[in-house]
Design a protein around this motif. Structure first.
Motif, PDB file in Angstrom:
ATOM      1  N   PRO A  19      29.585  12.762  19.283  1.00 14.60           N
ATOM      2  CA  PRO A  19      29.865  12.030  20.680  1.00 14.60           C
ATOM      3  C   PRO A  19      28.592  11.474  21.445  1.00 14.60           C
ATOM      4  N   PHE A  20      27.405  12.102  20.904  1.00 17.17           N
ATOM      5  CA  PHE A  20      26.254  11.499  21.552  1.00 17.17           C
ATOM      6  C   PHE A  20      25.926  10.105  21.208  1.00 17.17           C
ATOM      7  N   GLY A  21      26.243   9.793  20.000  1.00 21.04           N
ATOM      8  CA  GLY A  21      25.940   8.484  19.398  1.00 21.04           C
ATOM      9  C   GLY A  21      26.799   7.502  20.113  1.00 21.04           C
ATOM     10  N   ILE A  22      28.075   8.127  20.395  1.00 17.99           N
ATOM     11  CA  ILE A  22      28.978   7.020  20.960  1.00 17.99           C
ATOM     12  C   ILE A  22      28.724   6.625  22.535  1.00 17.99           C
ATOM     13  N   LEU A  23      28.538   7.974  23.051  1.00 18.19           N
ATOM     14  CA  LEU A  23      28.238   7.995  24.710  1.00 18.19           C
ATOM     15  C   LEU A  23      26.935   7.109  25.139  1.00 18.19           C
ATOM     16  N   PHE A  24      26.045   7.559  24.191  1.00 17.23           N
ATOM     17  CA  PHE A  24      24.559   6.945  24.621  1.00 17.23           C
ATOM     18  C   PHE A  24      23.931   6.010  23.570  1.00 17.23           C
ATOM     19  N   HIS A  25      24.954   5.255  23.033  1.00 15.21           N
ATOM     20  CA  HIS A  25      24.252   4.365  21.853  1.00 15.21           C
ATOM     21  C   HIS A  25      23.267   3.585  22.353  1.00 15.21           C
ATOM     22  N   GLU A  26      22.892   3.129  23.475  1.00 14.82           N
ATOM     23  CA  GLU A  26      21.887   2.569  23.922  1.00 14.82           C
ATOM     24  C   GLU A  26      20.637   3.416  23.636  1.00 14.82           C
ATOM     25  N   PHE A  27      20.582   4.498  24.121  1.00 17.29           N
ATOM     26  CA  PHE A  27      19.581   5.416  23.962  1.00 17.29           C
ATOM     27  C   PHE A  27      19.074   5.930  22.739  1.00 17.29           C
ATOM     28  N   THR A  28      19.941   6.154  21.449  1.00 21.22           N
ATOM     29  CA  THR A  28      19.857   6.777  20.394  1.00 21.22           C
ATOM     30  C   THR A  28      18.553   6.111  19.622  1.00 21.22           C
ATOM     31  N   PRO A  29      18.620   4.634  19.465  1.00 26.89           N
ATOM     32  CA  PRO A  29      17.529   4.230  18.859  1.00 26.89           C
ATOM     33  C   PRO A  29      16.117   4.692  19.291  1.00 26.89           C
ATOM     34  N   SER A  30      15.944   5.168  20.429  1.00 26.04           N
ATOM     35  CA  SER A  30      14.852   5.766  20.916  1.00 26.04           C
ATOM     36  C   SER A  30      14.477   6.928  20.412  1.00 26.04           C
ATOM     37  N   ILE A  31      15.259   7.742  19.747  1.00 24.07           N
ATOM     38  CA  ILE A  31      15.079   9.037  18.998  1.00 24.07           C
ATOM     39  C   ILE A  31      15.039   8.944  17.296  1.00 24.07           C
ATOM     40  N   LYS A  32      15.316   7.530  17.055  1.00 22.94           N
ATOM     41  CA  LYS A  32      15.347   7.334  15.763  1.00 22.94           C
ATOM     42  C   LYS A  32      14.034   7.918  15.014  1.00 22.94           C
ATOM     43  N   TRP A  33      12.850   7.820  15.639  1.00 23.79           N
ATOM     44  CA  TRP A  33      11.570   8.139  15.034  1.00 23.79           C
ATOM     45  C   TRP A  33      11.729   9.580  14.545  1.00 23.79           C
ATOM     46  N   LEU A  34      12.421  10.406  15.300  1.00 26.46           N
ATOM     47  CA  LEU A  34      12.512  11.850  14.924  1.00 26.46           C
ATOM     48  C   LEU A  34      13.039  12.182  13.332  1.00 26.46           C
ATOM     49  N   GLY A  35      14.052  11.546  13.169  1.00 26.86           N
ATOM     50  CA  GLY A  35      14.854  11.393  11.777  1.00 26.86           C
ATOM     51  C   GLY A  35      13.721  10.686  10.802  1.00 26.86           C
ATOM     52  N   ASP A  36      13.180   9.640  11.343  1.00 31.16           N
ATOM     53  CA  ASP A  36      12.168   8.970  10.467  1.00 31.16           C
ATOM     54  C   ASP A  36      11.181  10.050   9.936  1.00 31.16           C
ATOM     55  N   MET A  37      10.704  10.810  10.855  1.00 30.93           N
ATOM     56  CA  MET A  37       9.390  11.525  10.550  1.00 30.93           C
ATOM     57  C   MET A  37      10.212  12.916   9.808  1.00 30.93           C
ATOM     58  N   PHE A  38      11.261  13.211  10.008  1.00 30.12           N
ATOM     59  CA  PHE A  38      11.618  14.241   9.141  1.00 30.12           C
ATOM     60  C   PHE A  38      11.784  14.021   7.795  1.00 30.12           C
ATOM     61  N   ILE A  39      12.485  12.770   7.434  1.00 35.60           N
ATOM     62  CA  ILE A  39      12.541  12.164   6.000  1.00 35.60           C
ATOM     63  C   ILE A  39      11.384  11.931   5.660  1.00 35.60           C
ATOM     64  N   ARG A  40      10.397  11.476   6.412  1.00 34.36           N
ATOM     65  CA  ARG A  40       9.010  11.161   5.668  1.00 34.36           C
ATOM     66  C   ARG A  40       8.640  12.655   5.154  1.00 34.36           C
ATOM     67  N   ALA A  41       8.638  13.619   5.747  1.00 33.59           N
ATOM     68  CA  ALA A  41       8.138  14.896   5.674  1.00 33.59           C
ATOM     69  C   ALA A  41       8.745  15.657   4.317  1.00 33.59           C
ATOM     70  N   LEU A  42      10.012  15.277   4.342  1.00 25.09           N
ATOM     71  CA  LEU A  42      10.610  15.809   2.999  1.00 25.09           C
ATOM     72  C   LEU A  42      10.116  15.146   1.821  1.00 25.09           C
ATOM     73  N   LYS A  43       9.968  13.762   2.016  1.00 23.76           N
ATOM     74  CA  LYS A  43       9.472  12.837   1.017  1.00 23.76           C
ATOM     75  C   LYS A  43       8.027  13.302   0.497  1.00 23.76           C
ATOM     76  N   MET A  44       7.440  13.552   1.575  1.00 22.74           N
ATOM     77  CA  MET A  44       5.978  13.886   1.224  1.00 22.74           C
ATOM     78  C   MET A  44       5.695  15.174   0.387  1.00 22.74           C
ATOM     79  N   ILE A  45       6.672  16.080   0.781  1.00 21.40           N
ATOM     80  CA  ILE A  45       6.391  17.342  -0.067  1.00 21.40           C
ATOM     81  C   ILE A  45       7.173  17.332  -1.442  1.00 21.40           C
ATOM     82  N   SER A  46       8.096  16.245  -1.661  1.00 19.58           N
ATOM     83  CA  SER A  46       8.949  16.166  -2.979  1.00 19.58           C
ATOM     84  C   SER A  46       8.086  16.109  -4.306  1.00 19.58           C
TER      85      SER A  46
END
Ligand code: ASP
Length: 407
Positions: A19-46
């Motif tokens: 629902p957050f993505g539907i209701l605040f779809h203009e806002f979500t790109p501004s938190i995308k970095w959180l996901g990017d950092m998470f995936i980078r951290a996982l790849k870093m350790i892989s």
């Protein structure tokens, strides 16, 4: 207040993200970095985890015989489950026939999916690293696995002092990497929330896509999901139970963190550190087995992808009104298995491989345009199944080696 278990936190994050993505779809790109950092951290350790744990695991195996036996069991289980998954997919798509009458106007020309895959022979040759440091930095899993197995093996063939130094060093390094993984894991709910809400937001407002998803593409997507659910919910559990008499559903619960992470990130490669960690901590699989079976599985064993390839190729044939003979369907099963082995554990890898399967039976490559709209929806469940297939193999192999598991 009792702390909510991490897998519940992740599940809640996924549910709220919709629902957050539907209701605040203009806002979500501004938190995308959180996901990017998470995936980078996982790849870093892989790569560090795979490298150190394989060397540590193989050097504790003690000889050709153990290694050969382990490899034999692992490959057989991988092949069996991949074949079953593809066959299941092909059966389902023949029963529900989602492609019959599909709207061909949907097709777009696909330009960026040119088949640049290595031939089978080249893939085998490239397992031997020309320069191990290049493969380490590029994250090429198979050559890294090959080198680590070789290194771990020969670390046992040198004098005692050198052998101990090497195994001590890599064991200590592995312990540190595991602690780092533990730290990264705590951020999973945040990373997953950012990723899923952005996926949802990206679909927003695209009415054409919505309508196409609701029509025949909806049935196609449902067939992929149904196949994944049946494979993970019935086929794999039946195999685990058949081979081990252990509780396969308890195992699924134990694997909830890697499974939910795979589902959200669409990358079994990025999930690998969590898969290794949870298999050891929760299920009690030894490092020796986990470090051998799981990294290998994350590159070559993709049950979900194999199922998806089979369903997709036949769906496209149906949409073009092409009648496939049993022989052609058989070729699709075989190439789907090969394509899943060749696919990397990254998002969308399976989509690229569809081109390989289509060309094997001479189906139109433009058919890929048909399925682009639901690409992500199909990537999520198949990646979770990919990871589940690997962890089941680890359970079966560990049990057959006499390990006592918490199941
Ligand atoms: N995303 C899948 C994975 O990482 C691969 C695929 O696209 O099928 O396992």
């Amino acid at each position: 207040m009792k702390k909510i278990a991490l897998h519940w936190q992740i599940l809640i994050a996924i549910i709220i993200a919709v629902p957050f993505g539907i209701l605040f779809h203009e806002f979500t790109p501004s938190i995308k970095w959180l996901g990017d950092m998470f995936i980078r951290a996982l790849k870093m350790i892989s790569i560090p985890i795979v490298f150190s744990s394989l060397i540590m695991g193989v050097s504790s195996l003690g000889g050709y015989k153990d290694l050969g036996r382990l490899a034999g069991k692992t490959f057989s289980f991988y092949l069996l489950t991949t074949l079953l998954a593809t066959t299941l997919g092909v059966l389902l798509v023949n029963i529900f026939q989602p492609g019959i009458g599909a709207d061909l106007n949907l097709s777009e020309t696909v330009t960026d999916l040119a088949v640049t895959k290595l031939s089978f022979k080249d893939q085998i040759v490239s397992i031997i690293p020309e320069n191990i440091f290049v493969d380490l930095t590029k994250g090429n899993m198979l050559p890294v696995i090959f080198f680590a197995i070789l290194f771990g093996f020969f670390a046992t063939k040198v004098n005692e002092k050198s052998s101990l130094t090497m195994t001590d060093f890599f064991t200590s390094a592995f312990d540190v990497f595991m602690k780092m993984t533990l730290f990264i894991v705590r951020f999973t709910p945040l990373g997953v929330f950012a990723i899923v809400s952005n996926i949802v937001a990206a679909q927003n407002g695209d009415h054409e896509r919505l309508i196409s998803i609701i029509s025949s593409l909806g049935v196609y997507t449902a067939v992929v999901w149904a196949g994944c659910i049946i494979h993970s919910g019935a086929v794999l559990p039946a195999l685990v139970f058949g081979f081990t008499r252990l509780n396969p559903y308890k195992h699924i619960k134990q694997m909830s963190i890697p499974l939910l992470t795979a589902f959200s990130t669409c990358s079994s490669g990025a999930t690998l550190p969590l898969t290794i960690k949870e298999s050891q901590d929760k299920t009690g699989i030894s490092n020796k087995i986990a470090s051998f079976v799981l990294p290998l599985g994350s590159t070559i064993n993709m049950n979900g992808t194999a199922l998806y390839e089979g369903v997709t190729a036949i769906f496209i044939a149906q949409a073009y009104g092409i009648d496939l003979s049993i022989g052609q369907q058989f070729v699709i099963v075989l190439t789907s298995v090969l394509a899943s082995i060749g696919a990397a554990g990254i998002p969308m890898a399976g989509l690229v491989m569809v081109a390989v399967v289509l060309s094997a039976v001479g189906l139109p490559l433009e058919g890929i345009g048909l399925i682009l709209a639901v690409q992500q929806l199909c990537d999520m469940p198949r990646t979770a199944v990919n990871v589940h297939g690997d962890t089941c193999a680890a359970v079966v192999v560990a049990h057959s080696e006499g390990e006592k598991l918490n199941l």
